[in-house]
Scaffold this motif. Structure first.
Motif, mmCIF file in Angstrom:
data_model
loop_
_atom_site.group_PDB
_atom_site.id
_atom_site.type_symbol
_atom_site.label_atom_id
_atom_site.label_comp_id
_atom_site.label_asym_id
_atom_site.label_seq_id
_atom_site.Cartn_x
_atom_site.Cartn_y
_atom_site.Cartn_z
ATOM 1 N N PHE B 140 0.838 -1.204 0.000
ATOM 2 C CA PHE B 140 0.000 0.000 0.000
ATOM 3 C C PHE B 140 0.878 1.261 0.000
ATOM 4 O O PHE B 140 0.936 2.004 0.971
ATOM 5 C CB PHE B 140 -0.936 -0.021 1.207
ATOM 6 C CG PHE B 140 -2.120 0.919 1.127
ATOM 7 C CD1 PHE B 140 -2.331 1.734 0.015
ATOM 8 C CD2 PHE B 140 -3.043 0.990 2.154
ATOM 9 C CE1 PHE B 140 -3.417 2.594 -0.054
ATOM 10 C CE2 PHE B 140 -4.136 1.842 2.106
ATOM 11 C CZ PHE B 140 -4.309 2.648 0.997
ATOM 12 N N HIS B 141 1.549 1.474 -1.127
ATOM 13 C CA HIS B 141 2.380 2.671 -1.243
ATOM 14 C C HIS B 141 1.535 3.931 -1.381
ATOM 15 O O HIS B 141 2.023 5.031 -1.119
ATOM 16 C CB HIS B 141 3.328 2.520 -2.440
ATOM 17 C CG HIS B 141 4.489 1.614 -2.159
ATOM 18 N ND1 HIS B 141 5.437 1.305 -3.097
ATOM 19 C CD2 HIS B 141 4.849 0.945 -1.027
ATOM 20 C CE1 HIS B 141 6.342 0.488 -2.566
ATOM 21 N NE2 HIS B 141 5.994 0.244 -1.321
ATOM 22 N N GLY B 142 0.287 3.796 -1.796
ATOM 23 C CA GLY B 142 -0.598 4.960 -1.855
ATOM 24 C C GLY B 142 -0.702 5.633 -0.499
ATOM 25 O O GLY B 142 -0.586 6.862 -0.381
ATOM 26 N N ARG B 143 -0.887 4.823 0.532
ATOM 27 C CA ARG B 143 -1.032 5.361 1.890
ATOM 28 C C ARG B 143 0.303 5.777 2.500
ATOM 29 O O ARG B 143 0.392 6.805 3.168
ATOM 30 C CB ARG B 143 -1.679 4.297 2.784
ATOM 31 C CG ARG B 143 -1.944 4.742 4.207
ATOM 32 C CD ARG B 143 -2.332 3.567 5.106
ATOM 33 N NE ARG B 143 -1.199 2.661 5.293
ATOM 34 C CZ ARG B 143 -1.275 1.438 5.801
ATOM 35 N NH1 ARG B 143 -2.452 0.946 6.151
ATOM 36 N NH2 ARG B 143 -0.195 0.692 5.937
ATOM 37 N N ASP B 144 1.336 4.979 2.261
ATOM 38 C CA ASP B 144 2.583 5.152 3.016
ATOM 39 C C ASP B 144 3.656 5.962 2.278
ATOM 40 O O ASP B 144 4.605 6.422 2.909
ATOM 41 C CB ASP B 144 3.154 3.780 3.394
ATOM 42 C CG ASP B 144 2.296 3.077 4.446
ATOM 43 O OD1 ASP B 144 1.347 3.697 4.951
ATOM 44 O OD2 ASP B 144 2.566 1.898 4.750
ATOM 45 N N VAL C 245 1.781 -10.378 4.082
ATOM 46 C CA VAL C 245 1.366 -9.593 5.242
ATOM 47 C C VAL C 245 0.933 -8.231 4.701
ATOM 48 O O VAL C 245 1.738 -7.503 4.127
ATOM 49 C CB VAL C 245 2.512 -9.455 6.266
ATOM 50 C CG1 VAL C 245 2.057 -8.576 7.425
ATOM 51 C CG2 VAL C 245 2.911 -10.834 6.779
ATOM 52 N N GLY C 246 -0.348 -7.944 4.831
ATOM 53 C CA GLY C 246 -0.940 -6.787 4.157
ATOM 54 C C GLY C 246 -0.734 -5.486 4.901
ATOM 55 O O GLY C 246 -0.052 -5.419 5.938
ATOM 56 N N SER C 247 -1.380 -4.445 4.379
ATOM 57 C CA SER C 247 -1.145 -3.091 4.857
ATOM 58 C C SER C 247 -1.726 -2.837 6.246
ATOM 59 O O SER C 247 -1.408 -1.843 6.882
ATOM 60 C CB SER C 247 -1.726 -2.083 3.863
ATOM 61 O OG SER C 247 -3.124 -2.263 3.726
#
Lengths: 276, 276, 276
Positions: B140-144, C245-247
């Motif tokens: 989740f690079h969008g969030r991080d 291991v997800g976000s």
């Protein structure tokens, strides 16, 4: 700017959720006034369904602060000679095609009370956005006319600049079914189905004012019947058909914890009667 | 702060409408800059469909005020070595995976005109959000990454801080079908279907500039044909197949008041020809 | 006003995307405080599904700035004697029916650490919106109670005014399945399916801390098995079942570039085991 009251613009369209057309309209609004507060009311009005759009506007927009600008784009006649109108009802401001979308809101007013000074034909092309060399798009007046005009109003544009007055006789209405009371019976119909599958009728709380709420009252919908009128869905057990006076002061039929639309197999237009 | 121009951040993703991932990105943005104006362009880009994402960005983002930051997350390679890029086109700012999402926007520029100083590899980990002890999420690079970097840019971060320059040769493009004119015929295809079921082609208004609009022109889509090119859908009767130049200056095919996609049973990739 | 920090209000409901009920809540919020920043987290929580609502709130709301007000309306008991509560967890503020929606968030706290002074029963009717002559709607407390109360809090209302304290024993919890480790095996289950069709389990990164990630570990879901635990989806080829291991720091199962939900035909409640 910082002390002025923020201007709110709402959007109600049939573009579909996630349509990039909504994004384009927001860009067009913010390009004129980047300080706008934009609020989505719904982009899920069924395509070209002016009737459902009129109900959505009537139920949602009166809850906004006075002076809010509401843009409505359910516009099958886009690009033809149909007018775009500016109107005010109950201190809310509207920009919409003149195709009946504002019927319910106008019908709340006293007959003859609409001031023609505040119902205008948005015909002043100086205010439109010539995004294309060829001028405004003839398929997307929401982006090229309604959004830039609303944003200019938010910056203080005088409504006299919008275009000529529209008389009440120019204002397009759509026919809306009204529930009728005959003796100890009210005959109405389903006019809207919400996302829970609740069936919202045109029978008003006012019409039900002196109707008993106890087991002497029978509510029929198609060939289904329920007894009594309740205040909250959860007053009856799960999976029960229940009649309640809903949040818009209309009679609605619900299946507790499920979808009345699916369970009963009915929809907009189905007859509903209350008898006692 | 009150006199500065508000910074607008838009979001275009394939997360799906109502995905909590969108909410998490908005939280990450507002945690860095609570004064941001966040605008959803679309979260309904088909999953992993970089091509549709590229079209959406190209059609919607140019309508925003200069300086708007557009974040795009259609990112099948998230967590791998694919880069995240910062780029500017036509005074709009973009943060997106370097996977072709910005192809259409880059193709609008003059060849060789992209200044490498304004195309950067967002590789400076100091700017990322170590939300987990183990560092940024790899799913989740969008969030991080993208959200915190955009929010820091909105507060005035210099783009030189983002990471090294990206040359135009590093910039990933996807192949996009172009319509071709041969004599008195243009051969193109459907490249997008909107929520109304209108079929939007890659045949441009420019290519149609000297094409007649009258009954001498025939537009074919699969084995369906319509005569003439119109300006507005409603110039033809309901349920008619009509060709119009749409709001994005592309030829589109529509069934008046219905869905061309469903009625014709076609979709992205179907051949469309204009002959006269 | 211009120097104060903007107040953010988020909305999480099961109203359905495009529901006019969302628009009405936003109108009710802005009518009290037109300067609010309103953020939609999700309106796609499955109807009446308190469990999924609790997960959504737990995953999305902690990313917001401290002091954000989160309103959650998944409220099958609306209009009955169920309470509406105000609570604070990790510097975030919540208004929700007291029906279990905040279970996951409360479970993050140390046992016994919840200060009853900051968990209140929102019972002070003076703060409610008597939108109807008959008082608040009994089917839409989101619009008539939660929105006006949140907006008044955003303007500085003291939480002591909301109503009496709620003890931790009054706080309603729903049972949430926890993954269990027995020897070299962890037994959990799918607790959420995201819009990509990824299967998110209740097996935490913490439980996996000393579990090998190599080919000695086997992850089973229903009668499907995959070997190894990865960091990014794209570390495996398209159409492969992969465990990552997800976000949200939970184990999830995905089909690379496709939907595990559809391909495996499983959903919430399906058993997942990790063995090594």
């Amino acid at each position: 700017m910082s002390d002025t009251k923020p201007v709110i613009v709402t959007l109600t369209t049939d573009f579909g959720v996630g349509s990039r057309y909504v994004g384009a309209m927001k860009g067009a609004l913010l390009s004129v006034n980047p300080r706008l507060t934009i609020v989505d009311i719904s982009h899920s009005v069924p395509h070209q369904d002016i009737h459902q759009g009129a109900i959505t506007l009537d139920e949602a927009t009166p809850h906004f602060p006075a002076g809010t600008l509401h843009i409505a784009v359910i516009d099958p006649g886009v690009g033809t000679s149909r007018q775009i109108l500016y109107a005010e009802f109950a201190n809310q401001r509207y920009i919409a095609p003149n195709n009946g979308l504002l019927t319910c809101l106008a019908d709340r007013e006293e007959p003859g009370s609409i001031d023609p000074a505040i119902m205008r034909n948005v015909a002043n092309e100086q205010l439109w956005s010539g995004h294309r060399e060829a001028g405004v798009s003839l398929t997307f007046h929401g982006r090229d006319i309604m959004a830039p005009v609303a944003a200019q109003l938010s910056l203080g544009l005088d409504i006299l600049e919008l275009g000529p007055e529209l008389n009440e006789t120019d204002f397009v209405r759509i026919p809306l079914p009204e529930a009728v009371r005959v003796g100890q019976k009210i005959e109405g119909e389903v006019v809207e189905v919400d996302s829970f599958g609740n069936l919202i009728t045109n029978i008003t709380a006012e019409q039900l004012a002196d109707v008993p709420r106890d087991e002497s009252v029978r509510v029929r919908c198609d060939d289904h019947e329920t007894i009594g009128i309740f205040n909250a869905y959860a007053e009856q057990p799960p999976m029960t058909l229940v009649a309640v006076v809903g949040s818009g002061d209309k009679l609605e039929l619900a299946i507790v914890d499920d979808s009345a639309k699916i369970m009963l197999g009915v929809g907009v237009g189905t007859a509903v009667t209350v008898a006692w």
